[in-house]
Design an enzyme around this catalytic site. Sequence first.
Site, short mmCIF file in Angstrom:
data_model
loop_
_atom_site.label_atom_id
_atom_site.label_comp_id
_atom_site.label_asym_id
_atom_site.label_seq_id
_atom_site.Cartn_x
_atom_site.Cartn_y
_atom_site.Cartn_z
CG HIS A 1 -1.52 54.15 -23.93
ND1 HIS A 1 -2.03 55.56 -23.61
CD2 HIS A 1 -0.83 54.02 -22.65
CE1 HIS A 1 -1.32 56.15 -22.57
NE2 HIS A 1 -0.94 55.13 -21.85
CE1 TYR B 1 -5.26 59.27 -22.93
CE2 TYR B 1 -6.44 57.50 -24.08
CZ TYR B 1 -5.40 58.05 -23.96
OH TYR B 1 -4.13 57.32 -24.42
CD GLU C 1 -3.72 55.97 -26.95
OE1 GLU C 1 -4.86 55.51 -26.63
OE2 GLU C 1 -2.66 56.47 -26.41
#
Length: 404
Positions: free
Chosen positions: A85, A95, A137
Amino acid sequence: MLSQQTIDIVKSTVPALEAHGKEITTKFYEKLFENHPELLNVFNHANQKKGRQQTALANTVLAAAKHIDELEVLLPAVKQIGSKHRSLAVKPEHYPIVGENLLAAIKDVLGDAATDEILNAWAEAYGEIANVFIGIEKEMYKEAETQQGGWKDFASFTVKRKEKESSMVTSFYFVRTDEKELPTFKPGQYISVRVKPEGEEYTMIRQYSLSDAPGQNHYRISVKREASTPEGKVSNYLHDFVKEGDIVEITAPAGDFVLDSEKTSPVTLIGGGVGVTPLMSMLKTIASQQPNRDTTFIQAAESAEVQAFKDEIQQTVEAMESARSFTFLSSGPVQEDKRIRLGRIDENALKAILYPVEGDFYICGPAPFMRAMSDHLKALGAKEEQIHYEFFGPALPLGDVQPL
């Protein structure tokens, strides 16, 4: 924290996900791109058409349902997906879009069985799962940007050199267009390359393993020309239209299929086809940092004509004190060379080269090839923790892959 009621409801959906998981994720992607076509600039169209992305997501959703009360079990998989990602510039704002369309797909596929109670529980669970991804992330983005020479998202690179490695593989050497230094990377990692071939509506992103050792003034990728299908659009574009001096966009190196450079035990690198690319980075790193390390390099190719890096491998291995290489060609003719053999790599061949099996084994190539190599190594006594492998594209459980 999720309530026990929510956990119980999500776990109760496991049988439905086992039966209809890929149908749900297929419907999800249809809805996602219909409602947000701009995301076609991010997702790999070829993986969509082949169904691999749908299968990978279905496996992830199922695993999340099974372990919703112990999400730490999923951390290795979350880090692997999160790394991809980050290399694609997936952001937190994506998201909620994914969640909305995933819930809609569950409702479409399961119909009345997807009650409000189930959908509400999954909405709450998805929020928890998304926060785990976003948190991991965030750290990956920070590391990529703040490292020495790092940058945010995509940066412009110039093609410094284009070099043919075989009839099917060409290497591309990239340097920073702004002439800034390059951050280092771990041998085995990949970069994302973003291009927009003429006539295409959306940009296309592909991830390619770095095929040279870190510490150079360039990044090198080595790309196999694919058939003229969706999966071959970018590779053919790079081969046929990208030339020295052209500009492409690249993200900072990513990936967790990396050589453990701290170890001094024997290491075996086994590559099938273009899967040899990350192993080249590993081999050259060992040669420069641990030239005395016991190293075996095994390469499988269809023929000598398509075998990439033949001379480079030989020169690297010969410069090391305890290294050797072997090549297996599916078809002849074969030179009079004890290092070159005709046929596939089977258990007997590996036994003759490696037995007793020691150290770590890094495998990369087509999924059936990796499954076969893993099975052979285990039959010879290798443990699961000794075997490391890398999927090109969405990862799947290796046990679900049909071996050669």
